[in-house]
Design a protein around this motif. Structure first.
Motif, PDB file in Angstrom:
ATOM      1  N   ILE B 315       0.856  -1.192   0.000  1.00 12.36           N
ATOM      2  CA  ILE B 315       0.000   0.000   0.000  1.00 12.36           C
ATOM      3  C   ILE B 315       0.888   1.236   0.000  1.00 12.36           C
ATOM      4  O   ILE B 315       1.718   1.407   0.894  1.00 12.36           O
ATOM      5  N   SER B 323      -4.376   6.612  -2.253  1.00 14.89           N
ATOM      6  CA  SER B 323      -3.847   5.305  -1.880  1.00 14.89           C
ATOM      7  C   SER B 323      -3.709   4.426  -3.115  1.00 14.89           C
ATOM      8  O   SER B 323      -4.614   4.373  -3.957  1.00 14.89           O
ATOM      9  N   LEU B 324      -2.587   3.785  -3.223  1.00 18.76           N
ATOM     10  CA  LEU B 324      -2.338   2.883  -4.340  1.00 18.76           C
ATOM     11  C   LEU B 324      -2.050   1.503  -3.757  1.00 18.76           C
ATOM     12  O   LEU B 324      -1.121   1.331  -2.973  1.00 18.76           O
ATOM     13  N   ASN B 325      -2.889   0.541  -4.090  1.00 13.18           N
ATOM     14  CA  ASN B 325      -2.747  -0.807  -3.512  1.00 13.18           C
ATOM     15  C   ASN B 325      -2.481  -1.829  -4.596  1.00 13.18           C
ATOM     16  O   ASN B 325      -3.179  -1.844  -5.605  1.00 13.18           O
ATOM     17  N   MET B 362      -6.593   1.943  -6.960  1.00 15.96           N
ATOM     18  CA  MET B 362      -6.173   3.242  -6.458  1.00 15.96           C
ATOM     19  C   MET B 362      -7.398   4.002  -5.971  1.00 15.96           C
ATOM     20  O   MET B 362      -8.432   4.009  -6.637  1.00 15.96           O
TER      21      MET B 362
END
Lengths: 175, 659
Positions: B315, B323-325, B362
């Motif tokens: 993450i 947030s980029l997961n 995201m």
């Protein structure tokens, strides 16, 4: 073979999508939205790339007049210098307006705490020495607080006639 | 039916609002209570400050850990805002019951129906909202774990244990827009323990008068940058025969053994202050003796099911609003049915399946109230039959999809979610699903909720490739669901509400009645479910809750009822501290009569039953506590699946040690 091909295509598409969105954020950075995104992320991205000047909340005239209005201190310091109370006030403004990003690990796990920064200005240098004196909660707060403090505007430090050291507390709390 | 229900909802809304208005003073109390919580928060901040008066600045974010759910929107959301029906089984609630097996925990909710082949290790199905057992997506921390080896892609809930779990979130209404295939009727997401778990070791051991025993060990360690939680449990029973004793004379019956192992591990580590990694793994082994219920009580056959799952997430979250997961998972499932010596008996089979999954998504906050979520995923499954009677060799199928969702949340006012997903399967073509959900919160503490959504389920490898019954031309199954509900808080202590769930299949995979080959059959199942619930809070921990569900689930062509679902179900729960160190937990479940087969044969009608379980706990010290619990207090003789007996009254004694 097919799996690898599809995986690669999916991954590249995903990266491309993310780049498009990140690009959109930079393009939309003119929005007058005072939320955390524009305050922190855009600020730090632009400062890091050094293409856009740091936001200027420092006003030399105000700083000087603020110094002069402090009766007791003005007796101890030369007329044209900036006193520690005024510096404290401006550092505090920066801390309020450009706070550190909450570390993702701490936010997701509801960890709270504080960091006490000691910022020392040495005559003749516009780069202060910043150290973390105390902290609670997580060490990650220290890094976040130092990173943020390094981005603040200290151009007024060139006008200082004597060394000044101030403490600035950064509280990380989840409401 | 829908019109009648709309009128009913309107009446309830008016009545509850009138009641709420009469309790305005209570509402004011609630607000002042909230203020005092904020004061406490302020005090907490003050407590963090050093005694000297210094300049300080705080970084504040709106997070209420106790009321946050993640499943309804794939993002952390305040449960008050969630616009779809959701049931949350918290860690506390699971601990109170003393039982960690998923079927037993979930059966306590009146809107969920469980059917198990006998005892605790028996094949266990769950009908979410009355929908078929393969119509729910089962997940651990957002990773889908549906059993690849099951012909229809269902899930055997005996493989799922809730020891080491933070909370279980059950969302009703098709959720394919957010979670992809299988979420036709909803999602069951197991959120595992994280940093919030206390440091230390916890050991639980219990033993029953039928020599059933259960041992559990949990170890948690946390540091300033990470945490690690390990949970292990073992269960063994050899107390009774799962075959229905009414069908046999005593000599033909033998006691059947169930042995279950579970392991759950989770860790998190902050690589930097903006990058977090998390990994979770789960293993379950279920070794049981095979009974064919009313037909035969086999003495030497066993069924060994194993599931291993590992998932990891990275993450990147520079701010609360971005947030980029990226997450990957790998699941291996095997199911072996044979004799004790490895030879094939009357029933046999060896099935192995693996699933690989990768997703990147995201979330981005746009402005103060709006959040968008976009992402793409790819998955690949393979399945093979390992026995010498194999009807097909190893086969695999892949699929990919892209999704987007927009969430508008104005705290305490409204929540609106709109999303869609495009899905492409290697064989069954493409599908588009959508989801729209709205909740409105009024100052009178009334919340109105509603949603419409569609779901899909890709055909399983078995349905596609089995040489005798498979059909490679199968398309995805598709459903439409609608939900509506009202929630009303009256003062600080009462919560009332109701919800309506409607589901219909637009496309369904069925087995041809003469050739048994799988084929598409259009929509043939319709479900209406109405649930009423009330909760009285003695204080933050003690409560009494009552939930009633009415179900009308039927096949459209024959107008017969769906099997093993009761028309009426009641679930009640009471947790009360009797003294400072003793507590009592009681559950009561009522299931009305239901049929065991599609044809609604009277001879296979399952009787209604009342099930009472209770647990009394005594805390000797902070480290040691002991408990006594009784299952099936009324010694009810009932069946959830025709021909399979369930245990009678069983008395357990247990000890819990923490250090």
């Amino acid at each position: 073979m097919q799996f690898k091909l599809i995986f690669t295509i999916s991954f590249l598409l995903s990266v491309l999508t993310h780049l498009i969105v990140l690009g959109s954020i930079v393009l939309f950075s003119n929005w007058e939205d005072k939320d955390i995104l524009t305050q922190n992320m855009i600020f730090r991205m632009t400062v890091a790339s050094e293409k856009i000047a740091k936001p200027k909340i420092y006003d030399e005239d105000k700083l000087m007049s603020s110094s002069k209005s402090n009766g007791s201190n003005s007796n101890q310091e030369p007329n044209n210098s900036i006193d520690s109370t005024a510096v404290k006030k401006y550092i505090s403004e920066f801390a309020k307006n450009y706070p550190p990003a909450y570390p993702v690990f701490c936010r997701r796990n509801s960890i709270e705490g504080y960091v006490l920064l000691k910022i020392t200005f040495v005559v003749g240098s516009s780069n202060p020495i910043i150290v973390a004196e105390k902290y609670s909660g997580s060490k990650l707060f220290i890094n976040a607080a130092l990173k943020a403090a390094e981005q603040w505007d200290y151009s007024f430090a060139g006008n200082l006639s004597r060394n000044i050291s101030i403490s600035q507390k950064i509280i990380f709390s989840l409401n | 039916m829908i019109k009648k229900f709309t009128v009913l909802l309107a009446i309830i809304f008016i009545v509850t609002n009138v009641i709420a208005q009469e309790n305005v003073s209570d509402s004011v109390d609630t607000e002042s209570s909230d203020s005092s919580v904020e004061q406490n928060e302020t005090n907490k901040s003050d407590a963090l400050s050093s005694p000297e008066k210094e300049n300080s600045s705080s970084t504040s974010q709106d997070v209420e850990s106790s009321d946050i759910v993640v499943t309804a929107s794939k993002m952390e959301t305040d449960i008050k805002s969630v616009a779809v029906p959701i049931s949350v089984f918290s860690n506390e609630r699971i601990n109170n019951s003393g039982v960690a097996t998923s079927s037993e925990v979930l059966a306590g909710d009146s809107s969920l129906y469980v059917a198990k082949n006998g005892g605790i290790g028996g094949l266990s199905s769950l009908f979410l909202g009355g929908a078929p057992s393969n119509a729910a997506s089962v997940m651990i921390d957002g990773f889908r774990i549906n059993d690849i080896t099951q012909p229809s892609g269902g899930f055997n809930y005996s493989l799922l244990n809730f020891f080491g779990v933070k909370q279980v979130e059950v969302v009703k209404g098709a959720q394919s827009t957010l979670y992809g295939t299988d979420a036709l009727s909803g999602v069951i997401n197991v959120v595992t323990n994280d940093y919030s778990e206390e440091d230390g070791v916890k050991i639980i051991g219990e033993y029953s008068n039928e020599k059933t025993h259960d041992e559990r060990v949990a170890v948690s360690e946390k540091g300033e940058r990470g945490y690690l939680n390990l949970n292990f449990s073992h269960y063994y029973s050899n107390a009774y025969s799962k075959a229905d004793s009414q069908k046999y004379s005593g000599d033909e019956l033998e006691n059947d053994s169930d042995r279950i192992y579970n392991f759950l591990g989770k860790g998190g580590f902050a690589l930097t202050d903006t990058i977090l990694t998390e990994a979770v793994c789960y293993y379950s082994k279920n070794d049981i003796e095979v009974d064919e219920g009313a037909y035969q009580d086999y003495s030497d056959q066993k069924n060994i099911s194993e599931m291993s799952f590992a998932g990891a997430k990275i993450i990147f979250e520079p701010t609360e609003k971005f947030s980029l997961n990226t997450k990957v998972s790998y699941t291996v499932v095997s199911r072996i049915i044979d004799n004790d010596d490895g030879s094939y008996g009357a029933y046999y089979g060896e099935f192995y399946g693996t699933k690989k999954f990768v997703e990147s998504n995201m979330s981005l906050g746009l402005g103060k109230f709006n959040k968008i979520l976009i992402g793409a995923d790819f998955s690949s499954e393979d399945f093979e039959s390992g026995d010498s009677y194999s009807k097909f060799n190893k086969k695999d199928v892949y699929s990919y999809s892209a999704f987007g969702s927009n969430n508008l949340e104005i705290k305490d006012v409204l929540y609106f979610q709109l999303g869609g997903r495009y899905y492409k399967n290697e064989l069954s073509g493409s599908t588009f699903t959508y989801q729209a959900a709205l909740s409105l919160q009024f100052p009178s503490n009334t919340v109105l909720k509603g949603s419409v959504s569609t779901g899909y389920k890709a055909p399983t490898i078995y349905q596609l490739y089995d040489k005798t019954y498979g059909n490679e031309k199968l398309d995805s199954e598709k459903t439409f669901t609608a939900t509506a509900g009202i929630e009303q808080a009256i003062g600080k202590k009462f919560q009332l509400g109701n919800e309506y769930f409607y589901m219909k299949y637009d496309d369904m995979i069925v087995s041809n009645s003469s050739t048994y080959v799988f084929e598409m059959a259009g929509g043939n199942v319709k479900i209406h479910q109405v649930t009423f619930y009330g909760k009285y809070l003695y204080n933050k921990k003690e409560y009494l809750s009552v939930k009633y569900s009415y179900l009308n689930a039927e096949y459209k062509d024959t107008e017969k009822k769906l099997e093993r679902r009761p028309k009426h179900k009641v679930g009640t729960e009471l947790f009360k501290k009797l003294t400072g160190s003793t507590s009592l937990y009681v559950t009561y479940i009522y299931n009305s009569k239901r049929y065991d087969d599609k044809d609604n044969t009277d001879s296979k009608k399952l009787c209604s039953y009342h099930l009472v379980n209770l647990k009394g706990q005594y805390e000797y010290s902070e480290m040691i506590s002991g408990y006594v619990r009784v299952e099936n207090l009324l010694n009810e003789k009932y069946q959830e699946v025709y021909g399979y007996a369930v245990p009678g009254t069983e008395l357990f004694g247990g000890v819990e040690v923490k250090f």
